[in-house]
Design a protein around this motif. Structure first.
Motif, PDB file in Angstrom:
ATOM      1  N   PHE A  31       0.826  -1.218   0.000  1.00 52.33           N
ATOM      2  CA  PHE A  31       0.000   0.000   0.000  1.00 52.33           C
ATOM      3  C   PHE A  31       0.860   1.268   0.000  1.00 52.33           C
ATOM      4  CE2 PHE A  31      -4.144  -1.861   1.954  1.00 52.33           C
ATOM      5  CZ  PHE A  31      -4.250  -2.674   0.838  1.00 52.33           C
ATOM      6  N   ALA A  32       1.928   1.262   0.811  1.00 51.24           N
ATOM      7  CA  ALA A  32       2.722   2.474   0.965  1.00 51.24           C
ATOM      8  C   ALA A  32       3.311   2.906  -0.376  1.00 51.24           C
ATOM      9  CB  ALA A  32       3.816   2.254   1.993  1.00 51.24           C
ATOM     10  N   SER A  33       3.923   1.945  -1.084  1.00 47.54           N
ATOM     11  CA  SER A  33       4.502   2.275  -2.387  1.00 47.54           C
ATOM     12  C   SER A  33       3.448   2.788  -3.345  1.00 47.54           C
ATOM     13  CB  SER A  33       5.149   1.035  -3.009  1.00 47.54           C
ATOM     14  OG  SER A  33       6.227   0.622  -2.239  1.00 47.54           O
ATOM     15  N   GLN A  34       2.316   2.062  -3.396  1.00 49.83           N
ATOM     16  CA  GLN A  34       1.265   2.466  -4.340  1.00 49.83           C
ATOM     17  C   GLN A  34       0.772   3.869  -4.038  1.00 49.83           C
ATOM     18  OE1 GLN A  34      -1.654  -0.304  -5.897  1.00 49.83           O
ATOM     19  NE2 GLN A  34      -1.038  -1.731  -4.322  1.00 49.83           N
ATOM     20  N   LEU A  35       0.537   4.126  -2.741  1.00 48.58           N
ATOM     21  CA  LEU A  35       0.021   5.450  -2.374  1.00 48.58           C
ATOM     22  C   LEU A  35       1.037   6.537  -2.680  1.00 48.58           C
ATOM     23  CD1 LEU A  35      -1.874   4.816   0.959  1.00 48.58           C
ATOM     24  CD2 LEU A  35      -2.812   5.479  -1.252  1.00 48.58           C
ATOM     25  N   LEU A  36       2.290   6.254  -2.411  1.00 49.01           N
ATOM     26  CA  LEU A  36       3.334   7.242  -2.669  1.00 49.01           C
ATOM     27  C   LEU A  36       3.377   7.621  -4.145  1.00 49.01           C
ATOM     28  CD1 LEU A  36       5.864   8.796  -1.621  1.00 49.01           C
ATOM     29  CD2 LEU A  36       7.183   6.876  -2.539  1.00 49.01           C
ATOM     30  N   TRP A  37       3.434   6.592  -5.006  1.00 50.28           N
ATOM     31  CA  TRP A  37       3.526   6.884  -6.443  1.00 50.28           C
ATOM     32  C   TRP A  37       2.251   7.516  -6.954  1.00 50.28           C
ATOM     33  CZ3 TRP A  37       7.988   7.297  -8.502  1.00 50.28           C
ATOM     34  CH2 TRP A  37       9.060   6.561  -7.997  1.00 50.28           C
ATOM     35  N   LEU A  38       1.117   7.021  -6.439  1.00 43.85           N
ATOM     36  CA  LEU A  38      -0.148   7.624  -6.861  1.00 43.85           C
ATOM     37  C   LEU A  38      -0.169   9.107  -6.505  1.00 43.85           C
ATOM     38  CD1 LEU A  38      -3.044   7.340  -7.985  1.00 43.85           C
ATOM     39  CD2 LEU A  38      -3.782   6.933  -5.643  1.00 43.85           C
ATOM     40  N   LEU A  41       2.392  11.086  -8.755  1.00 47.16           N
ATOM     41  CA  LEU A  41       2.028  11.200 -10.166  1.00 47.16           C
ATOM     42  C   LEU A  41       0.701  11.935 -10.343  1.00 47.16           C
ATOM     43  CD1 LEU A  41       3.199   7.692 -11.356  1.00 47.16           C
ATOM     44  CD2 LEU A  41       4.350   9.884 -11.574  1.00 47.16           C
ATOM     45  N   PHE A  42      -0.234  11.705  -9.386  1.00 51.85           N
ATOM     46  CA  PHE A  42      -1.528  12.387  -9.544  1.00 51.85           C
ATOM     47  C   PHE A  42      -1.374  13.880  -9.296  1.00 51.85           C
ATOM     48  CE2 PHE A  42      -5.757  13.827  -8.292  1.00 51.85           C
ATOM     49  CZ  PHE A  42      -6.455  13.417  -9.403  1.00 51.85           C
TER      50      PHE A  42
END
Lengths: 183, 248
Positions: A31-38, A41-42
């Motif tokens: 989750f942490a990686s996904q949230l960070l990149w999201l 980038l968003f």
């Protein structure tokens, strides 16, 4: 679907036990990686869209709308001008037609009046000649009647003489003829 | 053959461990990056010439702009246009990520619930914060519909509150579940083709049916990808409308 879901969830049980979570979308380690990149980038997308892309497209659309509006306004102006020209042309045409009509009426009236006057003149002349002729006829007739009376008196006298052998007095014969003619 | 395998997050480039939490450049991040690049190419690259008569890509950019603008304006009114960049970014990002997921071997970023929850919470928090900032306590009128008899008002208010707080759940799960289920189905039928096709000539014949189904499902997934992005965007518009006009 749910069945295959459950089955497959079961089949990845082995790595799941190693990482503490089975089904990848529910594996909280990622989750942490996904949230960070999201987030990164968003935010980048949001900034680039709101600062650059959307204002640019908005201005493109606005410029196009203005261009089209200007073109339409110009077309409308040309149309108005052509309408005015058509109206002027039609007014001129109507004017000319009216003038022609008036002229024709006037000419016709004048010609009719002239013809009428001429007819009256001819009528009067004819009338005079008829009256003269009638007078001549009357004169001729009365003279002819006078001659007729003389001839009738002579004829009556001759007939009486032939029938009776007596020559009547011309006054008597005259009276008798006059009486007969009066009847 | 494992229909779940496609959802696995793979670390492509480990970056850091912060308190036992692993931060890495993953396949999910890679596809988010590709999606971002695609959107930028379309929205910035294709509009660079600012052509009066647009080319194909500029037309696509303009159509998506006007589509989202019309949707937002008709749902949330002219005041809603201050959220246009937000709604547009959400719509385009989800749309592109959904569509990319259909490409074989591609990773579907939106099939992970943490992503859809993040989007849904972003919208939810925007609504709550903007609602209170703009209307203060009048924002709470959202839960008290006017023209309701006083004796059922507590019940209605309770339902309104419940439905308000279940919004981020349904908002996120709808997109997540659609993407997840669609891709699992595709993978299962694709697996059937390979499995049955392995039985020689007769197997090839037998594999024709799941192959045809996979083809049809791919078309369906294309529809679902676009539709769910649209549904997410229009729900965002509807929720934002509540923040702008809480009286209704």
């Amino acid at each position: 679907m749910a069945q295959s879901n459950a089955e497959s969830a079961g089949s990845v049980e082995v790595p799941a036990s190693e990482h503490g979570a089975g089904f990848p979308p529910f594996n909280s380690h990622t989750f942490a990686s996904q949230l960070l990149w999201l987030a990164l980038l968003f935010v980048a997308l949001y900034v680039l869209m709101s600062r650059v892309a959307l204002p640019r497209i908005g201005s493109i659309l606005e410029a196009r709308r203005r261009h089209i509006d200007a073109d339409l306004a110009e077309a409308q102006r040309f149309k108005d001008a052509s309408d005015a020209a058509i109206a002027a042309h039609e007014t001129a045409l109507a004017d000319a037609r009216g003038r022609a009509q008036a002229l024709a009426n006037e000419t016709r009236a004048k010609a009719a009046a002239a013809a009428d006057a001429r007819r009256k003149q001819v009528d009067a002349k004819l009338h005079d000649r008829i009256r003269e002729a009638e007078k001549a006829i009357a004169v001729t007739r009365s003279s002819a009647m006078a001659n007729l009376r003389g001839m009738a008196v002579e004829a009556a006298g001759a007939i009486v003489e032939r029938l009776t052998g007596v020559t009547p007095a011309s006054e008597e014969v005259g009276q008798a003829v006059t009486k007969v003619l009066k009847r | 053959m494992d229909p779940i395998h496609q959802f696995e997050i793979k670390n492509l480039l480990p970056i850091a461990h912060i308190g036992g939490i692993e931060i890495a450049f993953t396949n999910s991040a890679l596809f988010m990056l590709i999606g971002l690049a695609t959107i930028l190419l379309l929205m910035l690259g294709a509009t660079r010439s600012r052509a009066l008569v647009p080319g194909r890509l500029q037309t696509v950019a303009e159509v998506s702009y006007e589509f989202v603008a019309t949707t937002l304006r008709s749902t949330a009114g002219p005041e809603g246009m201050k959220f246009f960049p937000l709604v547009f970014s959400i719509f385009m990002f989800i749309l592109v990520l959904n569509l990319m997921g259909i490409i074989p071997y591609a990773f579907t970023v939106t099939s992970h619930i943490i992503i859809t929850v993040a989007f849904a919470l972003l919208v939810f928090l925007t609504v709550v914060i903007y609602g209170f900032w703009q209307h203060g306590l009048h924002f709470l009128k959202l839960f008290v519909p006017s023209g309701i008899p006083i004796y059922i008002l507590p019940l209605v208010t309770a339902i309104e509150v419940l439905s308000f707080f279940s919004r981020p759940v349904s908002h996120s799960v709808r997109l997540f579940a659609n993407m997840l289920a669609g891709h699992i189905t595709l993978k299962v039928f694709g697996g059937f083709v390979v499995m049955i096709g392995g039985f020689g000539f007769l197997g090839w014949l037998g594999a024709a049916l799941p192959l045809a189904l996979t083809t049809v499902l791919t078309a369906l997934e294309l529809l679902v990808a676009v539709l769910q992005a649209y549904v997410f965007a229009i729900l965002t518009c509807i929720y934002l409308n509540d923040a702008i006009h809480p009286g209704h």
